[in-house]
Design a protein around this motif. Structure first.
Motif, PDB file in Angstrom:
ATOM      1  N   PRO A  33       0.795  -1.230   0.000  1.00 42.71           N
ATOM      2  CA  PRO A  33       0.000   0.000   0.000  1.00 42.71           C
ATOM      3  C   PRO A  33       0.829   1.282   0.000  1.00 42.71           C
ATOM      4  CG  PRO A  33      -0.006  -0.962   2.169  1.00 42.71           C
ATOM      5  CD  PRO A  33       0.736  -1.918   1.286  1.00 42.71           C
ATOM      6  N   VAL A  34       1.443   1.562  -1.147  1.00 43.16           N
ATOM      7  CA  VAL A  34       2.212   2.792  -1.297  1.00 43.16           C
ATOM      8  C   VAL A  34       1.603   3.644  -2.406  1.00 43.16           C
ATOM      9  CG1 VAL A  34       4.387   1.856  -0.425  1.00 43.16           C
ATOM     10  CG2 VAL A  34       3.867   1.671  -2.840  1.00 43.16           C
ATOM     11  N   THR A  35       1.797   4.936  -2.292  1.00 46.84           N
ATOM     12  CA  THR A  35       1.314   5.874  -3.299  1.00 46.84           C
ATOM     13  C   THR A  35       2.342   5.988  -4.422  1.00 46.84           C
ATOM     14  OG1 THR A  35       2.283   7.733  -2.122  1.00 46.84           O
ATOM     15  CG2 THR A  35      -0.013   7.182  -1.572  1.00 46.84           C
ATOM     16  N   LEU A  36       2.001   6.719  -5.460  1.00 48.39           N
ATOM     17  CA  LEU A  36       2.874   6.870  -6.622  1.00 48.39           C
ATOM     18  C   LEU A  36       4.277   7.347  -6.251  1.00 48.39           C
ATOM     19  CD1 LEU A  36       3.261   6.746  -9.667  1.00 48.39           C
ATOM     20  CD2 LEU A  36       2.276   9.034  -9.829  1.00 48.39           C
ATOM     21  N   MET A  40       4.246   5.131   2.045  1.00 50.17           N
ATOM     22  CA  MET A  40       3.332   4.170   2.640  1.00 50.17           C
ATOM     23  C   MET A  40       2.119   4.922   3.183  1.00 50.17           C
ATOM     24  SD  MET A  40       2.613   1.063   3.476  1.00 50.17           S
ATOM     25  CE  MET A  40       4.084   0.089   3.394  1.00 50.17           C
ATOM     26  N   VAL A  41       0.915   4.409   2.907  1.00 48.88           N
ATOM     27  CA  VAL A  41      -0.289   5.046   3.423  1.00 48.88           C
ATOM     28  C   VAL A  41      -0.434   4.723   4.913  1.00 48.88           C
ATOM     29  CG1 VAL A  41      -1.447   5.035   1.181  1.00 48.88           C
ATOM     30  CG2 VAL A  41      -1.829   3.132   2.779  1.00 48.88           C
ATOM     31  N   GLU A  42      -1.376   5.373   5.523  1.00 48.83           N
ATOM     32  CA  GLU A  42      -1.672   5.196   6.942  1.00 48.83           C
ATOM     33  C   GLU A  42      -1.769   3.717   7.328  1.00 48.83           C
ATOM     34  OE1 GLU A  42      -5.594   6.210   9.688  1.00 48.83           O
ATOM     35  OE2 GLU A  42      -5.355   7.178   7.747  1.00 48.83           O
ATOM     36  N   ARG A  43      -1.294   3.371   8.501  1.00 46.38           N
ATOM     37  CA  ARG A  43      -1.308   1.981   8.976  1.00 46.38           C
ATOM     38  C   ARG A  43      -2.707   1.639   9.504  1.00 46.38           C
ATOM     39  NH1 ARG A  43       1.899  -2.399   9.940  1.00 46.38           N
ATOM     40  NH2 ARG A  43       1.591  -3.429  11.936  1.00 46.38           N
ATOM     41  N   ASP A  44      -3.639   1.530   8.590  1.00 47.27           N
ATOM     42  CA  ASP A  44      -5.042   1.202   8.859  1.00 47.27           C
ATOM     43  C   ASP A  44      -5.457   0.196   7.783  1.00 47.27           C
ATOM     44  OD1 ASP A  44      -7.969   1.905   7.798  1.00 47.27           O
ATOM     45  OD2 ASP A  44      -7.922   2.318   9.959  1.00 47.27           O
ATOM     46  N   ILE A  45      -6.038  -0.925   8.161  1.00 46.79           N
ATOM     47  CA  ILE A  45      -6.307  -1.989   7.195  1.00 46.79           C
ATOM     48  C   ILE A  45      -7.245  -1.547   6.076  1.00 46.79           C
ATOM     49  CG2 ILE A  45      -8.186  -3.072   8.492  1.00 46.79           C
ATOM     50  CD1 ILE A  45      -5.424  -4.804   6.356  1.00 46.79           C
ATOM     51  N   LYS A 111       7.976  -3.092   4.110  1.00 47.41           N
ATOM     52  CA  LYS A 111       7.624  -1.707   4.453  1.00 47.41           C
ATOM     53  C   LYS A 111       6.646  -1.636   5.626  1.00 47.41           C
ATOM     54  CE  LYS A 111       8.618   0.851   0.308  1.00 47.41           C
ATOM     55  NZ  LYS A 111       9.036   2.142   0.723  1.00 47.41           N
ATOM     56  N   ASN A 112       6.599  -2.716   6.434  1.00 43.10           N
ATOM     57  CA  ASN A 112       5.739  -2.760   7.616  1.00 43.10           C
ATOM     58  C   ASN A 112       4.257  -2.621   7.254  1.00 43.10           C
ATOM     59  OD1 ASN A 112       5.469  -3.113  10.416  1.00 43.10           O
ATOM     60  ND2 ASN A 112       5.325  -0.914  10.749  1.00 43.10           N
ATOM     61  N   SER A 113       3.881  -3.092   6.063  1.00 47.29           N
ATOM     62  CA  SER A 113       2.487  -2.996   5.655  1.00 47.29           C
ATOM     63  C   SER A 113       1.649  -4.066   6.335  1.00 47.29           C
ATOM     64  CB  SER A 113       2.354  -3.093   4.132  1.00 47.29           C
ATOM     65  OG  SER A 113       2.833  -4.321   3.669  1.00 47.29           O
ATOM     66  N   LEU A 114       0.352  -3.839   6.372  1.00 50.25           N
ATOM     67  CA  LEU A 114      -0.597  -4.781   6.964  1.00 50.25           C
ATOM     68  C   LEU A 114      -1.096  -5.801   5.947  1.00 50.25           C
ATOM     69  CD1 LEU A 114      -2.735  -2.213   8.987  1.00 50.25           C
ATOM     70  CD2 LEU A 114      -1.001  -3.785   9.893  1.00 50.25           C
ATOM     71  N   ILE A 115      -0.984  -5.452   4.655  1.00 51.32           N
ATOM     72  CA  ILE A 115      -1.511  -6.298   3.593  1.00 51.32           C
ATOM     73  C   ILE A 115      -0.611  -6.202   2.360  1.00 51.32           C
ATOM     74  CG2 ILE A 115      -3.047  -4.442   2.807  1.00 51.32           C
ATOM     75  CD1 ILE A 115      -5.062  -6.658   1.967  1.00 51.32           C
ATOM     76  N   MET A 116      -0.575  -7.286   1.626  1.00 47.05           N
ATOM     77  CA  MET A 116       0.138  -7.345   0.351  1.00 47.05           C
ATOM     78  C   MET A 116      -0.675  -8.287  -0.539  1.00 47.05           C
ATOM     79  SD  MET A 116       4.186  -8.271  -0.127  1.00 47.05           S
ATOM     80  CE  MET A 116       4.085 -10.030   0.151  1.00 47.05           C
ATOM     81  N   VAL A 117      -0.763  -7.978  -1.836  1.00 46.24           N
ATOM     82  CA  VAL A 117      -1.607  -8.749  -2.749  1.00 46.24           C
ATOM     83  C   VAL A 117      -0.907  -8.952  -4.088  1.00 46.24           C
ATOM     84  CG1 VAL A 117      -3.786  -8.726  -4.039  1.00 46.24           C
ATOM     85  CG2 VAL A 117      -3.725  -7.859  -1.706  1.00 46.24           C
TER      86      VAL A 117
END
Length: 127
Positions: A33-36, A40-45, A111-117
């Motif tokens: 969940p990163v922007t262009l 990294m966007v806010e750590r909210d699912i 990047k300490n993300s909560l989700i990856m797809v």
């Protein structure tokens, strides 16, 4: 085989292609969940899931495909308790299209993300 790049997504964070097209099939690398600009966007699912789905949609469109062409999705979650929220957002993103899917709980993500797809999809020129 064609390596797919996108000017509409941040640069890959490693030595890999965002997607590869082979015999009318698109194989994406996992999206975080990163922007262009790579932020990294806010750590909210909810926020992170929406961003990951937006990045996946953009990547597929840039690869001459789309969400309606997805065959298989793999979801990696830091917290399996987020499954319900993610499920609702996936239903919104895919609508009536229901690709096969795996959801895997992991200890940590890049990047300490909560989700990856990641996904496998047909290209628009697949016959």
């Amino acid at each position: 085989m064609k390596f797919i790049e996108s000017d509409n997504l941040p640069l890959a964070i490693g030595p890999y292609s965002p997607a590869v097209k082979v015999n009318g099939m698109i194989y994406t690398s996992a999206q975080v969940p990163v922007t262009l600009d790579g932020t990294m966007v806010e750590r909210d699912i909810k926020v992170q899931t929406r961003q990951v789905l937006s990045n996946l949609r953009t990547l597929l469109e840039d690869a001459d495909s789309g969400m309606e062409k997805v065959i298989k999705v793999s979801i990696y979650l830091e917290n399996i308790e987020d499954f319900g929220v993610v499920n609702v957002l996936f239903a919104e993103a895919f609508g009536e299209h229901k690709p096969a899917r795996s959801t895997i709980s992991v200890k940590s993500l890049p990047k300490n993300s909560l989700i990856m797809v990641d996904a496998i999809a047909l290209s628009n020129d697949y016959h």
